[in-house]
Design a protein around this motif. Structure first.
Motif, short mmCIF file in Angstrom:
data_model
loop_
_atom_site.label_atom_id
_atom_site.label_comp_id
_atom_site.label_asym_id
_atom_site.label_seq_id
_atom_site.Cartn_x
_atom_site.Cartn_y
_atom_site.Cartn_z
N VAL A 51 2.04 14.17 -0.93
CA VAL A 51 2.60 15.25 -0.12
C VAL A 51 2.04 15.16 1.30
CG1 VAL A 51 3.18 16.89 -1.94
CG2 VAL A 51 0.85 16.82 -1.05
N ASN A 52 2.85 15.56 2.26
CA ASN A 52 2.44 15.59 3.65
C ASN A 52 1.80 16.95 3.93
OD1 ASN A 52 2.14 15.56 6.40
ND2 ASN A 52 4.27 15.09 6.88
N GLU B 264 9.48 7.20 4.43
CA GLU B 264 9.15 8.30 3.52
C GLU B 264 7.80 8.91 3.91
OE1 GLU B 264 10.15 8.08 -0.82
OE2 GLU B 264 10.12 5.94 -0.35
N GLU B 265 7.76 10.20 4.11
CA GLU B 265 6.50 10.88 4.38
C GLU B 265 5.76 11.23 3.09
OE1 GLU B 265 7.11 14.30 6.87
OE2 GLU B 265 8.55 13.21 8.13
N GLU B 266 6.49 11.30 1.98
CA GLU B 266 5.90 11.69 0.71
C GLU B 266 6.33 10.73 -0.40
OE1 GLU B 266 5.36 16.47 1.40
OE2 GLU B 266 7.21 15.81 0.41
N PRO B 267 5.89 9.48 -0.31
CA PRO B 267 6.28 8.49 -1.33
C PRO B 267 5.61 8.77 -2.67
CG PRO B 267 4.61 7.56 0.09
CD PRO B 267 4.98 8.89 0.69
N HIS C 153 8.22 20.30 -5.44
CA HIS C 153 8.38 18.84 -5.39
C HIS C 153 7.37 18.16 -6.32
CE1 HIS C 153 8.30 14.72 -3.84
NE2 HIS C 153 7.03 14.89 -3.50
N ILE C 154 6.13 18.63 -6.31
CA ILE C 154 5.10 18.05 -7.18
C ILE C 154 5.46 18.27 -8.64
CG2 ILE C 154 2.68 18.29 -7.89
CD1 ILE C 154 2.09 18.97 -4.90
N ALA C 155 5.87 19.51 -8.97
CA ALA C 155 6.23 19.82 -10.36
C ALA C 155 7.40 18.97 -10.83
CB ALA C 155 6.57 21.31 -10.49
N PRO D 167 0.81 -1.22 0.00
CA PRO D 167 0.00 0.00 0.00
C PRO D 167 0.84 1.27 0.00
CG PRO D 167 -0.87 -1.58 1.58
CD PRO D 167 0.45 -2.12 1.11
N ILE D 168 0.38 2.27 -0.73
CA ILE D 168 1.00 3.59 -0.76
C ILE D 168 0.38 4.39 0.38
CG2 ILE D 168 1.32 5.69 -2.13
CD1 ILE D 168 0.78 3.78 -4.62
N VAL D 169 1.21 4.85 1.31
CA VAL D 169 0.69 5.51 2.51
C VAL D 169 1.39 6.84 2.74
CG1 VAL D 169 0.18 3.27 3.56
CG2 VAL D 169 2.34 4.39 4.09
N PHE D 170 0.69 7.75 3.39
CA PHE D 170 1.24 9.04 3.78
C PHE D 170 0.50 9.51 5.02
CE2 PHE D 170 -1.50 9.21 0.08
CZ PHE D 170 -2.53 10.08 0.46
N PRO D 171 1.11 10.38 5.83
CA PRO D 171 0.55 10.69 7.15
C PRO D 171 -0.63 11.65 7.14
CG PRO D 171 2.59 11.88 6.81
CD PRO D 171 2.43 10.99 5.63
#
Length: 272
Positions: free
Chosen positions: A114-115, A98-101, A138-140, A65-69
């Protein structure tokens, strides 16, 4: 053939229903998605034992699973020192370093996360979500070079859509985030936080290129907000997104609605 994505959110171990949590694992194994995303709030008060329970649960879900906080994944107010100095220490140690996988989704496209959580700040409500200019960069950078026919998916805990009083709990600063989503031609946003199912397009007024939003309810928390536990199950292709909303009926999860979106020259539109 479409790519299937299972969207769970806000399990809140420490304030969760173990029977529903187990049913969610069985349901995930039955649906057998190509990818699973869990959009934050794994714990209730950021405790070690809550993250350990969440990890065991995640390990039972299919795939990786892809997870973020979420905002509950930091120490509560009875541990302000750790909240200030190492807010995501337990999350990183027990769930994901990783907080932002981010991940490639086969030939479909890419998900970037993104966190959106701020453990403290000058505002009174520390549960609110924010994105910074650095996260916009970071997104770009993460989507740079992705062919235009590929689907661009962004995951964050805090939501984009609300009505009435809940609008003040949307991720901020919303105008800048809206521009960032447009500039990077994001197709789909996955979020949670409200413990309520919401599916639609953003921005609502269609003033700009609309994108699809999946805001999933809590999968197994006992902290209900006016509706049962549930989740979203998505069928994805480069120009079509169908989102099924599922709810817990006291014994099983059942599909309650399905919404289809098509990609047009002017953006994504709901098909009614």
């Amino acid at each position: 053939m479409s790519f299937t994505l299972l969207h769970y959110s806000d399990p809140h171990f420490g304030a969760s229903d173990s029977r529903i949590a187990s049913a969610a694992v069985r349901q995930a194994l039955t649906l057998d998605p190509d990818a699973t995303v869990v959009s934050g709030d794994f714990s209730m008060r950021g405790r070690r034992r809550e993250f350990l329970a969440a990890r065991i649960w995640l390990e039972e879900l299919p795939g990786s699973p892809i997870v973020f906080p979420g905002n509950h994944d930091v120490p509560a107010f009875n541990n302000l020192w750790e909240r200030f100095t190492a807010p995501f220490q337990n999350y990183r140690k027990h769930l994901n370093e990783e907080e932002e996988p981010q991940a490639e989704l086969g030939t479909l496209g890419k998900i970037v996360t993104v966190n959106s959580c701020t453990p403290f700040g000058w505002h009174r409500d520390w549960s609110r979500g924010f994105l910074s200019p650095m996260q916009g960069t970071h997104i770009a950078n993460s989507f740079e070079g992705l062919p235009p026919e590929k689907l661009r998916i962004l995951g964050m805990h805090h939501p984009l859509l609300a009505s009435g009083e809940k609008k003040r709990a949307l991720v901020s600063p919303l105008p800048l985030i809206s521009n960032m989503l447009q500039d990077n031609q994001v197709d789909l946003v996955l979020a949670g936080h409200f413990h309520q199912s919401k599916v639609g397009v953003f921005p609502m007024d269609n003033a700009k290129r609309p994108l699809v939003v999946s805001q999933a309810p809590s999968i197994c928390s006992t902290r209900l907000k006016g509706e049962p536990n549930g989740f979203h199950f998505l069928h994805l292709s480069s120009n079509e997104v169908t989102i099924e909303a599922w709810q817990w009926d006291g014994h099983h999860f059942r599909e309650t609605s399905s919404t289809r979106f098509l990609k047009k020259e002017t953006g994504w539109q709901s098909e009614t």
